[in-house]
Structure formats: C-alpha cells, structure tokens
Scaffold this active site. Sequence first.
Site, PDB file in Angstrom:
ATOM      1  N   TYR A  61      15.089  30.808   3.853  1.00 22.20           N
ATOM      2  CA  TYR A  61      14.009  31.587   4.455  1.00 22.20           C
ATOM      3  C   TYR A  61      14.294  31.908   5.924  1.00 22.20           C
ATOM      4  CZ  TYR A  61      11.169  30.265   0.400  1.00 22.20           C
ATOM      5  OH  TYR A  61      10.675  30.075  -0.872  1.00 22.20           O
ATOM      6  N   LYS A  71       0.835  -1.199   0.000  1.00 23.62           N
ATOM      7  CA  LYS A  71       0.000   0.000   0.000  1.00 23.62           C
ATOM      8  C   LYS A  71       0.870   1.249   0.000  1.00 23.62           C
ATOM      9  CE  LYS A  71      -0.158  -0.621   4.971  1.00 23.62           C
ATOM     10  NZ  LYS A  71      -0.959  -0.743   6.192  1.00 23.62           N
ATOM     11  N   CYS A 105      13.445  24.010   2.063  1.00 22.46           N
ATOM     12  CA  CYS A 105      12.434  24.665   1.228  1.00 22.46           C
ATOM     13  C   CYS A 105      11.498  23.631   0.600  1.00 22.46           C
ATOM     14  CB  CYS A 105      13.107  25.477   0.124  1.00 22.46           C
ATOM     15  SG  CYS A 105      14.339  26.654   0.720  1.00 22.46           S
ATOM     16  N   ARG A 130     -10.839  -0.449  14.474  1.00 18.26           N
ATOM     17  CA  ARG A 130     -10.737   0.338  13.246  1.00 18.26           C
ATOM     18  C   ARG A 130     -11.657  -0.240  12.180  1.00 18.26           C
ATOM     19  NH1 ARG A 130      -4.830   1.194  10.519  1.00 18.26           N
ATOM     20  NH2 ARG A 130      -5.089  -1.019  10.024  1.00 18.26           N
ATOM     21  N   ASP A 165      11.214  22.813  -2.606  1.00 19.20           N
ATOM     22  CA  ASP A 165      11.820  22.053  -3.707  1.00 19.20           C
ATOM     23  C   ASP A 165      13.323  21.872  -3.558  1.00 19.20           C
ATOM     24  OD1 ASP A 165       9.224  22.496  -5.104  1.00 19.20           O
ATOM     25  OD2 ASP A 165       9.991  24.553  -5.176  1.00 19.20           O
ATOM     26  N   ARG A 225       1.870 -10.418   7.441  1.00 21.26           N
ATOM     27  CA  ARG A 225       1.815  -9.173   6.677  1.00 21.26           C
ATOM     28  C   ARG A 225       2.831  -8.150   7.172  1.00 21.26           C
ATOM     29  NH1 ARG A 225      -3.549  -9.589   8.629  1.00 21.26           N
ATOM     30  NH2 ARG A 225      -3.098  -7.677   9.786  1.00 21.26           N
ATOM     31  N   HIS A 263      -5.947  -7.480  12.908  1.00 22.28           N
ATOM     32  CA  HIS A 263      -4.789  -6.581  12.908  1.00 22.28           C
ATOM     33  C   HIS A 263      -4.422  -6.239  14.348  1.00 22.28           C
ATOM     34  CE1 HIS A 263      -1.914  -3.882  11.187  1.00 22.28           C
ATOM     35  NE2 HIS A 263      -2.492  -2.781  11.629  1.00 22.28           N
TER      36      HIS A 263
HETATM   37  C1  PLP Z   1      -0.154  -1.513   6.987  1.00 28.63           C
HETATM   38  C2  PLP Z   1      -0.689  -2.795   7.475  1.00 28.63           C
HETATM   39  C3  PLP Z   1       0.189  -3.851   7.786  1.00 28.63           C
HETATM   40  C4  PLP Z   1       1.692  -3.695   7.819  1.00 28.63           C
HETATM   41  O1  PLP Z   1       2.062  -3.052   9.008  1.00 28.63           O
HETATM   42  P1  PLP Z   1       3.601  -2.831   9.390  1.00 28.63           P
HETATM   43  O2  PLP Z   1       3.540  -2.172  10.714  1.00 28.63           O
HETATM   44  O3  PLP Z   1       4.170  -1.943   8.335  1.00 28.63           O
HETATM   45  O4  PLP Z   1       4.258  -4.168   9.417  1.00 28.63           O
HETATM   46  C5  PLP Z   1      -0.371  -5.071   8.101  1.00 28.63           C
HETATM   47  N1  PLP Z   1      -1.714  -5.240   8.141  1.00 28.63           N
HETATM   48  C6  PLP Z   1      -2.579  -4.239   7.879  1.00 28.63           C
HETATM   49  C7  PLP Z   1      -4.046  -4.489   7.969  1.00 28.63           C
HETATM   50  C8  PLP Z   1      -2.100  -2.979   7.557  1.00 28.63           C
HETATM   51  O5  PLP Z   1      -2.953  -1.985   7.322  1.00 28.63           O
END
Ligand code: PLP
Length: 360
Positions: A255, A37, A302, A129, A304, A212, A156
Amino acid sequence: MPDLSARARAVINPHALRANLGALAGRAGAALLLPVKANAYGHGLEEVARVAAAHPGVWGLAVATPREAAALAALNLGRPVVLLTPPMPHEVGPLADLGVRLPVASVPEADALPPHARAHLKVDTGMNRLGARPEDAAAVGRRLAERGLLEGAYTHLATADEPDLSFAHEQLRRFAAVLAALPPTPTPLLTHAANGGGVLSFGALPGMALARPGLATYGFAPPHLRGLLPLRPVMTLQARVTHLHTAYAGETVSYSGLWRAARDTLVATVGMGYADGYPRNATGHAQVLLGGQWRPVLGRICMDQLMVDVTGLAVRVGDWATLWGPADVTVTDVAAWGGTVEYEVLTGLGDRVERVVGAE
Ligand SMILES: *Cc1c(COP(=O)(O)O)cnc(C)c1O
C-alpha cells in the site's frame, strides 16, 4: 474437518517457561500466583496453564476477567484460580461455585459473598485503580475473617519496574500497615504484592507468601533489570511463506508505494499482518528470518500479510518465516519498531495464530 492449516503459529518453549518460573520463584523466595490473563500474555491460556500447574514453584493462576477464570477452572488443573478484578454482583455466586478466589474491597462486597467463597482482600496502596483504601481495608479484612472467608490479601505496585523505587517502598509500607491490623486467620494469610518488576527489583519481600510476575515469566525484563536473572523468551512467532515473486526495478511493493525496488528483487509474501497482532507501525523497521537471514520487510505491513526481500535466498512457498524468537530479534525489538511495549505486542496476538507447545 478438512485439513486446513493456520498461516501463523506461536511456538511455546516449555523448558524456557519452566526455567523462568523456577528462577522467579527462587528470587521471590515465594510461590507464584502466575498471571495468565489475556490468553497468558498471548502465549495461550491452556498451553501455559498446563505447564505452569505442573511446576512446583506455582501455587495458583491469576486472571483478569470472570470468563478467563471460568475457562481456567474448566481445565481442572488442581491449582487455585484467582480473579484479580471485581466481578459484577450476579457473577459472584457462579464464580464462587467454580472455586474461583474473589477480590474484595468493601464491607458490602464481603457481606455479599456466599459462605463457601474464598476472598483475597484487595488494598489500594497507590495504584488508584482497584481496592480498598488503606484506612478502610482492615475493616473489610476483619469482616471477611469473621465470616471465615479471608484467604489472601494483596496490593499492586505502580512503579516497581522503574529505577526509582521510592514510591514502591511507600506502597509496601502502606500494605504492611494494613496487614498488621488484620486479625489472625486459621491458615496463614496468602499475602502478595510483587509483579515482575517487584520480584526483580526487591527479591524476597518479608511477609509475602506469593508473587505475581507476569511478563518476566514469559521472558522479559525492563532494561535496567535485564541480566539479573537468566530469563528466556518463551515464544517464537512464525508464519508461512504463501507466495514468491519478483518485483522489478522501479516497481513499488504494498500500500501507498512506500518501498520501491532499486533492482530486481525476490519477494516472499508471508501470512502475518496487523490483524494477527504484528504492529503496523513496525513498517519501515521490521525484519523477518527466512532462509537463515534476518531480511527487511518491504513497504507497508498489511492486515493479513507482509512482504520480505529474500533476494539470493533459497526460500520456498510453505517455509516458516520467524517474526520473533528467543534471540537476535525478540518481542522487545518488534515492540520498539512498533512504538510500543512487549505487553501490548504479546497480548495483541490474534486467534488466527495457532498456539503450539514445542518439544519436551
Ligand atoms: C498483570 C498483573 C500482574 C503482572 O504484572 P507484570 O508487570 O506482567 O509482572 C500482577 N498483578 C496484577 C494485579 C496484574 O494485573
């Protein structure tokens, strides 16, 4: 198309990425559902997905939005794409047509899936969530199983990257109870719970088919878990020197005149700014590698550009400055200078930064 070059590039090290994937799959004792993602945590969706899809430890690729899912599906990498957040009702059909695996958290959602969809039951075990509450989740799973659409189930963890794992253990207990109440499926259910913190903290989790790990795949671990695996930062961020000049003693740079030259100073202007994702709050702390040395950024960063003290160095216009790399100064340092975390710095990298896969 005229030959106009990007001012900045993120160089992705495929060896480091593969080494991290192998180490994490090994520690998880499971195949990876790799989070790509947010443009693969800023590393480039296509660049990372191509390397990852060719890795034997990777089962599939996970994204956060329907557009990311469609972009990934269009690459035809031969790996399942899993959407981790709820689609809007009108997106369900098109995503299912693309073969994207969909999260499901209620019986009406299960009923609304087309018959060729594949679903991952999302269980909210304490993150609060997304997902079905544990007491409701089994009924959702049963409906999905009745319809022959149940491929996976996941939750999660909210605190797996912290030293105190008691709440993570509680979440895993709640998830295991839901899994135990699900009917058998024709193929083994693809269960997943661990993010990177979970993989590092727990290692193999009984009953989990997939893991994950996101940030860890890109080379970063929370402080108390560093050194557990030989993770290597995957990205080196570089930008061109666009101008060289002298700031004379007593003059200020950038700046607000925050920095004043105590002596005549050779200044390199570099094509990287906060619009590219380099944190403006790193002003006063930032260092950049030029001419073989890490040198201070002078004054305000800045939109850029940023300016670097290169006094005494052999630096030319067109040279690549390194903003962060695998050693010395990493994203971890830049995030600390900016008062934030690696996640935010990496995902904030803008699209003016070209993504380049380094040498094989
Ligand atoms: C982003 C995400 C992860 C990965 O999390 P990390 O902390 O980067 O390992 C795993 N599961 C879900 C549902 C996420 O949104």
